[in-house]
Motif scaffolding. Structure first.
Motif, PDB file in Angstrom:
ATOM      1  N   LEU A  32       0.909  -1.277  -0.032  1.00  0.00           N
ATOM      2  CA  LEU A  32       0.130   0.107  -0.081  1.00  0.00           C
ATOM      3  C   LEU A  32       0.989   1.095   0.036  1.00  0.00           C
ATOM      4  CD1 LEU A  32      -2.888  -0.954   2.576  1.00  0.00           C
ATOM      5  CD2 LEU A  32      -3.090  -0.972   0.037  1.00  0.00           C
ATOM      6  N   ALA A  49     -10.184  12.124  -5.648  1.00  0.00           N
ATOM      7  CA  ALA A  49     -10.663  10.539  -5.455  1.00  0.00           C
ATOM      8  C   ALA A  49     -11.722  10.149  -6.561  1.00  0.00           C
ATOM      9  CB  ALA A  49     -11.128  10.333  -3.952  1.00  0.00           C
ATOM     10  N   LEU A  52      -9.994   9.627  -9.696  1.00  0.00           N
ATOM     11  CA  LEU A  52      -9.411   8.344  -9.842  1.00  0.00           C
ATOM     12  C   LEU A  52     -10.053   7.333 -10.062  1.00  0.00           C
ATOM     13  CD1 LEU A  52      -6.659   8.912  -7.032  1.00  0.00           C
ATOM     14  CD2 LEU A  52      -6.138   8.939  -9.656  1.00  0.00           C
ATOM     15  N   THR A  53     -11.266   7.258  -9.480  1.00  0.00           N
ATOM     16  CA  THR A  53     -12.367   6.168  -9.635  1.00  0.00           C
ATOM     17  C   THR A  53     -12.849   6.334 -11.031  1.00  0.00           C
ATOM     18  OG1 THR A  53     -13.105   6.414  -7.447  1.00  0.00           O
ATOM     19  CG2 THR A  53     -14.154   5.411  -8.793  1.00  0.00           C
ATOM     20  N   ALA A  56     -10.267   4.775 -13.936  1.00  0.00           N
ATOM     21  CA  ALA A  56      -9.647   3.422 -13.610  1.00  0.00           C
ATOM     22  C   ALA A  56      -9.444   2.414 -14.768  1.00  0.00           C
ATOM     23  CB  ALA A  56     -10.419   2.705 -12.428  1.00  0.00           C
ATOM     24  N   PRO A  63      -3.586   5.122  -9.848  1.00  0.00           N
ATOM     25  CA  PRO A  63      -3.953   4.610  -8.455  1.00  0.00           C
ATOM     26  C   PRO A  63      -5.257   4.710  -8.471  1.00  0.00           C
ATOM     27  CG  PRO A  63      -2.329   6.594  -8.531  1.00  0.00           C
ATOM     28  CD  PRO A  63      -2.786   6.454  -9.902  1.00  0.00           C
ATOM     29  N   VAL A  64      -5.847   3.583  -7.656  1.00  0.00           N
ATOM     30  CA  VAL A  64      -7.236   3.403  -7.261  1.00  0.00           C
ATOM     31  C   VAL A  64      -7.375   3.576  -5.949  1.00  0.00           C
ATOM     32  CG1 VAL A  64      -9.365   1.743  -7.360  1.00  0.00           C
ATOM     33  CG2 VAL A  64      -7.655   1.809  -9.440  1.00  0.00           C
ATOM     34  N   PRO A  65      -8.421   4.576  -5.234  1.00  0.00           N
ATOM     35  CA  PRO A  65      -8.376   4.733  -3.835  1.00  0.00           C
ATOM     36  C   PRO A  65      -8.815   3.507  -3.083  1.00  0.00           C
ATOM     37  CG  PRO A  65      -9.244   6.513  -5.270  1.00  0.00           C
ATOM     38  CD  PRO A  65      -9.046   5.486  -6.371  1.00  0.00           C
ATOM     39  N   VAL A  66      -8.097   3.088  -2.047  1.00  0.00           N
ATOM     40  CA  VAL A  66      -8.493   2.079  -1.181  1.00  0.00           C
ATOM     41  C   VAL A  66      -9.209   2.813   0.026  1.00  0.00           C
ATOM     42  CG1 VAL A  66      -7.544   0.353   0.520  1.00  0.00           C
ATOM     43  CG2 VAL A  66      -6.580   0.436  -1.975  1.00  0.00           C
ATOM     44  N   LEU A  75      -4.690   9.848   1.204  1.00  0.00           N
ATOM     45  CA  LEU A  75      -5.052   8.818   0.013  1.00  0.00           C
ATOM     46  C   LEU A  75      -4.335   7.629   0.258  1.00  0.00           C
ATOM     47  CD1 LEU A  75      -6.897   8.383  -2.533  1.00  0.00           C
ATOM     48  CD2 LEU A  75      -4.776   9.246  -3.841  1.00  0.00           C
ATOM     49  N   TYR A  77      -3.708   3.692  -1.430  1.00  0.00           N
ATOM     50  CA  TYR A  77      -4.035   3.029  -2.941  1.00  0.00           C
ATOM     51  C   TYR A  77      -2.842   1.962  -3.026  1.00  0.00           C
ATOM     52  CZ  TYR A  77      -0.473   6.310  -5.021  1.00  0.00           C
ATOM     53  OH  TYR A  77       0.594   6.789  -5.268  1.00  0.00           O
ATOM     54  N   HIS A  78      -3.311   0.976  -3.805  1.00  0.00           N
ATOM     55  CA  HIS A  78      -2.315  -0.153  -3.898  1.00  0.00           C
ATOM     56  C   HIS A  78      -1.013   0.418  -4.729  1.00  0.00           C
ATOM     57  CE1 HIS A  78      -4.458  -3.517  -2.182  1.00  0.00           C
ATOM     58  NE2 HIS A  78      -5.533  -2.982  -2.775  1.00  0.00           N
TER      59      HIS A  78
END
Length: 268
Positions: A32, A49, A52-53, A56, A63-66, A75, A77-78
């Motif tokens: 992460l 955010a 980024l969504t 995707a 980056p995809v928000p976790v 923020l 993200y993986h």
């Protein structure tokens, strides 16, 4: 560093520093990434955010928000695969095709309604660059300073194409590559993403990757490209190179300074 409980419980272990810049400080914990804004802006983080969504499905990993903590400016993200191009010598593999496909998709993507618009006049860009120039000038030779001063004395070009969704900070430090093959693996740091001139993205790429890669990007870029777009690309390349020179000198970030100096001749 104190993290909110909602964020800390997601992390496999205490985060360790990874790097940072003017806007954010970045940490890693397992797979992460924990990005913390230096000056939190909850509205800006919510916009990012949402963006980024929405993006995707771009042809390059983003980056995809976790998890997001608006108030703390965090923020999570993986980690994306690859290494920032700025810190690695370029390999023989070309980035042109993948960047062309990425920008074709990004510049024609539906725009999330919360995305901000940057309509800064080009004259203000030039004024800001002139204000920054004294901090960059000590790194330049007399011949280079004359080239910059000629640019600063020349009116900016006319705006080109209609505004589109842009990354707006698409420099080598935000391009992730496979260190063995040089292939593009991801694009990071979408903090500055805005609706603005598409040449803003092309300008930084021209500055950092040069005219040959620029031509290869355009060969794989589907929207029509005009001479006005080309002039504007050179304009943004020069403005942002002076910005990077000043940043490298004033912060002793030698990687930025050496890259800007190496890119000077094709940019100016």
């Amino acid at each position: 560093m104190t993290l909110p409980a909602s964020i800390r419980k997601l992390l496999p272990h205490d985060p360790t520093p990874l790097g940072g810049g003017l806007d954010n400080t970045v940490y890693t914990s397992g797979n992460l990434i924990v990005r913390i804004a230096n000056n939190p802006n909850p509205d800006a983080l919510r916009r990012e955010a949402a963006l980024l969504t929405a993006i995707a499905d771009l042809p390059v990993a983003t980056p995809v928000p976790v998890a997001v903590d608006d108030d703390a400016g965090i923020l999570v993200y993986h980690r994306l695969p690859g290494t920032p191009l700025l810190h690695r010598p370029r390999t023989a593999a070309t980035l042109g095709p993948s960047l062309g496909k990425l920008l074709s998709a990004l510049h024609s993507a539906p725009i999330p309604p919360t995305t901000r618009t940057d309509d800064t006049p080009l004259t203000d860009w030039l004024t800001d660059t002139a204000d920054t120039y004294p901090a960059a000038a000590p790194a330049l030779t007399p011949t280079q300073r004359r080239a910059v001063e000629h640019f600063l004395a020349t009116p900016p070009p006319a705006p080109a194409s209609p505004p589109v969704l842009t990354h707006s900070d698409l420099g080598a430090e935000h391009l992730l590559i496979d260190p063995d093959t040089g292939a593009l693996t991801g694009i990071i740091d979408w903090t500055d993403a805005t609706i603005t001139h598409r040449a803003v993205d092309f300008g930084r790429l021209y500055r950092d990757l040069g005219p040959t890669t620029h031509s290869e990007v355009l060969a794989h870029y589907s929207p029509e490209w005009t001479e006005a777009d080309e002039h504007l690309t050179r304009f943004f390349a020069r403005c942002t190179l002076i910005e990077d020179l000043a940043y490298g000198l004033t912060t002793a970030r030698h990687t930025y300074l050496s890259a800007a100096l190496a890119n000077f001749s094709h940019t100016f």
